[in-house]
Design a protein around this motif. Structure first.
Motif, PDB file in Angstrom:
ATOM      1  N   TYR A  17      -5.681   3.925   1.769  1.00 46.74           N
ATOM      2  CA  TYR A  17      -4.832   3.698   0.587  1.00 46.74           C
ATOM      3  C   TYR A  17      -5.510   4.211  -0.680  1.00 46.74           C
ATOM      4  O   TYR A  17      -4.903   4.959  -1.460  1.00 46.74           O
ATOM      5  CB  TYR A  17      -4.538   2.205   0.471  1.00 46.74           C
ATOM      6  N   LEU A  18      -6.774   3.843  -0.895  1.00 47.17           N
ATOM      7  CA  LEU A  18      -7.494   4.267  -2.103  1.00 47.17           C
ATOM      8  C   LEU A  18      -7.699   5.773  -2.114  1.00 47.17           C
ATOM      9  O   LEU A  18      -7.548   6.425  -3.153  1.00 47.17           O
ATOM     10  CB  LEU A  18      -8.834   3.537  -2.186  1.00 47.17           C
ATOM     11  N   CYS A  68      -6.318  11.270  -4.097  1.00 45.62           N
ATOM     12  CA  CYS A  68      -5.892  12.641  -3.803  1.00 45.62           C
ATOM     13  C   CYS A  68      -4.601  13.005  -4.532  1.00 45.62           C
ATOM     14  O   CYS A  68      -4.488  14.086  -5.126  1.00 45.62           O
ATOM     15  CB  CYS A  68      -5.707  12.809  -2.298  1.00 45.62           C
ATOM     16  N   LEU A  69      -3.615  12.111  -4.504  1.00 39.26           N
ATOM     17  CA  LEU A  69      -2.317  12.431  -5.097  1.00 39.26           C
ATOM     18  C   LEU A  69      -2.381  12.491  -6.618  1.00 39.26           C
ATOM     19  O   LEU A  69      -1.790  13.379  -7.242  1.00 39.26           O
ATOM     20  CB  LEU A  69      -1.281  11.413  -4.648  1.00 39.26           C
ATOM     21  N   PRO A 105       1.970   8.801   2.219  1.00 40.83           N
ATOM     22  CA  PRO A 105       2.478   7.434   2.378  1.00 40.83           C
ATOM     23  C   PRO A 105       2.681   7.030   3.840  1.00 40.83           C
ATOM     24  O   PRO A 105       2.394   5.885   4.211  1.00 40.83           O
ATOM     25  CB  PRO A 105       3.808   7.460   1.619  1.00 40.83           C
ATOM     26  N   ALA A 106       3.174   7.949   4.680  1.00 32.36           N
ATOM     27  CA  ALA A 106       3.373   7.621   6.091  1.00 32.36           C
ATOM     28  C   ALA A 106       2.048   7.329   6.776  1.00 32.36           C
ATOM     29  O   ALA A 106       1.947   6.403   7.600  1.00 32.36           O
ATOM     30  CB  ALA A 106       4.097   8.772   6.797  1.00 32.36           C
ATOM     31  N   ASN A 148       0.830  -1.211   0.000  1.00 30.33           N
ATOM     32  CA  ASN A 148       0.000   0.000   0.000  1.00 30.33           C
ATOM     33  C   ASN A 148       0.863   1.259   0.000  1.00 30.33           C
ATOM     34  O   ASN A 148       0.623   2.208  -0.753  1.00 30.33           O
ATOM     35  CB  ASN A 148      -0.911   0.019   1.231  1.00 30.33           C
ATOM     36  N   THR A 149       1.884   1.249   0.860  1.00 35.38           N
ATOM     37  CA  THR A 149       2.712   2.448   1.035  1.00 35.38           C
ATOM     38  C   THR A 149       3.525   2.763  -0.205  1.00 35.38           C
ATOM     39  O   THR A 149       3.595   3.930  -0.642  1.00 35.38           O
ATOM     40  CB  THR A 149       3.652   2.252   2.240  1.00 35.38           C
ATOM     41  N   THR A 150       4.141   1.758  -0.805  1.00 36.38           N
ATOM     42  CA  THR A 150       4.948   2.021  -2.001  1.00 36.38           C
ATOM     43  C   THR A 150       4.071   2.415  -3.186  1.00 36.38           C
ATOM     44  O   THR A 150       4.483   3.230  -4.025  1.00 36.38           O
ATOM     45  CB  THR A 150       5.798   0.791  -2.368  1.00 36.38           C
ATOM     46  N   GLY A 151       2.839   1.875  -3.238  1.00 38.73           N
ATOM     47  CA  GLY A 151       1.923   2.308  -4.294  1.00 38.73           C
ATOM     48  C   GLY A 151       1.585   3.780  -4.174  1.00 38.73           C
ATOM     49  O   GLY A 151       1.580   4.524  -5.162  1.00 38.73           O
ATOM     50  N   VAL A 152       1.324   4.223  -2.929  1.00 44.73           N
ATOM     51  CA  VAL A 152       1.025   5.637  -2.704  1.00 44.73           C
ATOM     52  C   VAL A 152       2.268   6.497  -2.925  1.00 44.73           C
ATOM     53  O   VAL A 152       2.171   7.633  -3.400  1.00 44.73           O
ATOM     54  CB  VAL A 152       0.448   5.836  -1.285  1.00 44.73           C
ATOM     55  N   LEU A 153       3.450   5.968  -2.606  1.00 45.19           N
ATOM     56  CA  LEU A 153       4.685   6.698  -2.906  1.00 45.19           C
ATOM     57  C   LEU A 153       4.837   6.919  -4.408  1.00 45.19           C
ATOM     58  O   LEU A 153       5.295   7.972  -4.856  1.00 45.19           O
ATOM     59  CB  LEU A 153       5.893   5.931  -2.373  1.00 45.19           C
TER      60      LEU A 153
END
Length: 397
Positions: A122-123, A128-129, A99-100, A68-73
């Motif tokens: 996550y979604l 947003c990004l 991501p944090a 999840n975190t690397t996807g958002v990164l």
């Protein structure tokens, strides 16, 4: 339809191939910040897809939150790339705050048994990004000036990228709403927003977006080279030739609102600063004066560095004497004992005047200011005032 694991493996392989091609064909040749951010984004998306392959295994407890975190990164890097096209700084906290948050929530949401741990955050973070990236591209489009065929192509690519980013953002927003309302196991969610549909969509968009980004990266490189060719490297002001071109366009454009004048400024006894305190001190004086000019003049005029310690300004909408007095005050500030004083020469201009003649007049007035004792401003008389005739100062074709 193919199973989720097969699709994720295919997505990872496609992303790896696209990253290798993009890095070799675009990033290594342009070295633009935009292509760098896209390479980082692809890398994070690949890592995310690989981590999700561990769902259902004992490693899921760590792999799922990290996926999840690397996807958002990756999405954060897409936003940062769009921001770089506007030459806006990206701070580390801006890049890492979403991501944090996703990382903390995902680990707190029982990732041992739930492959959708932290799913809503996550979604929402992805929506947003990527939506913020679409906004950055739209702002680039808004500020894009007119140009030739190359600029038209650039506008087309920007528009396509903004639309694609907006579509992805809307998809993730709808996915977030469906996740919250009906849950990830509902048949509707699985059919419309499930992992299989999402992976297929992202795979297609990945290829389209990457080749569009190649065009944007080359345009950014061209823009950076254009800045290097028209800007002074130390102060960031226009160089002499670009100032003269831009100022002439302003004078040819039409009537000015209020007073208009060309001002030539020179730091008094600047050589003694370089000789006595070193070139670093001289550079500080030059950049401090340029910053003061930018603060006072802002969007009301043009600023340039003629060379050495000599600067030139086109001031509109305010009396030039008041402007240069404010510049001198801000420039010296609390360092009046260190910063050299400044002399100014002023030449009144009207629409249609020849900028070269105006700069020559202002330079002559600057010489008078120096001869009179420095640290003052002198205004040059108009040509008709000097000669008693209506001498033509207009630009000729």
């Amino acid at each position: 339809m193919l199973d989720t694991v097969t699709l994720r493996v295919a997505f990872g392989l496609v992303a790896i191939c696209v990253l290798a091609l993009f890095y070799g064909a675009t990033y290594r040749s342009t070295r633009s910040s935009y292509s760098g951010w896209w390479c980082a984004s692809l890398t994070f998306f690949i890592v995310s897809a690989l981590l999700f392959l561990f769902n259902g295994s004992p490693a899921q407890v760590v792999a799922n939150p990290l996926g999840n975190t690397t996807g958002v990164l990756g999405a954060a890097c897409v936003w940062a790339g769009g921001r770089s096209l506007r030459e806006r700084r990206v701070r580390l906290w801006q890049l890492l705050v979403v991501p944090a948050t996703v990382l903390v929530v995902s680990f707190a949401d029982d990732p041992r048994t739930d492959i959708w741990s932290g799913g809503a955050v996550y979604l929402a973070g992805m929506a947003c990004l990527i939506g913020a990236s679409a906004r950055e591209l739209a702002l680039v489009l808004r500020d894009l000036g007119a140009g030739g065929a190359a600029r038209v192509q650039y506008r087309f690519v920007l528009t396509a990228m903004a639309v694609v980013s907006a579509v992805i953002a809307v998809f993730y927003l709808a996915r977030t709403i469906a996740f919250v309302v009906v849950g990830p196991t509902h048949p509707f969610f699985l059919a419309v927003f499930g992992a299989q549909v999402t992976t297929l969509l992202m795979m297609v968009l990945l290829v389209v977006v990457t080749f569009s980004m190649s065009a944007l990266s080359h345009e950014q490189q061209t823009s950076e080279l254009r800045v290097q060719a028209t800007r002074d490297g130390l102060t960031g002001l226009l160089n002499r030739s670009e100032f003269l071109r831009a100022a002439q366009r302003e004078l040819d454009r039409g009537p000015a609102h209020g007073d208009a004048a060309v001002v030539v400024a020179d730091l008094d006894r600047f050589k003694s600063i370089n000789d006595g305190l070193g070139h670093a001190a001289g550079d500080r004086a030059l950049t401090a004066f340029a910053a003061a000019c930018q603060e006072v003049v802002g969007v009301r005029g043009l600023l340039g560095r003629l060379g050495g310690d000599e600067f030139v300004l086109l001031v509109r909408g305010a009396p030039a004497e008041a402007v240069v007095e404010e510049i001198a005050r801000r420039y010296r500030g609390d360092d009046a004992s260190v910063m050299p004083t400044v002399s100014f020469g002023i030449a009144t201009v009207v629409p249609g005047d020849d900028i070269d003649l105006a700069v020559a007049d202002a330079d002559g007035a600057l010489y008078e200011a120096k001869s009179a004792g420095r640290a003052r401003a002198v205004r040059a008389p108009r040509a008709d005032e000097r000669d008693g005739s209506q001498q033509d100062r207009r630009r000729t074709a």
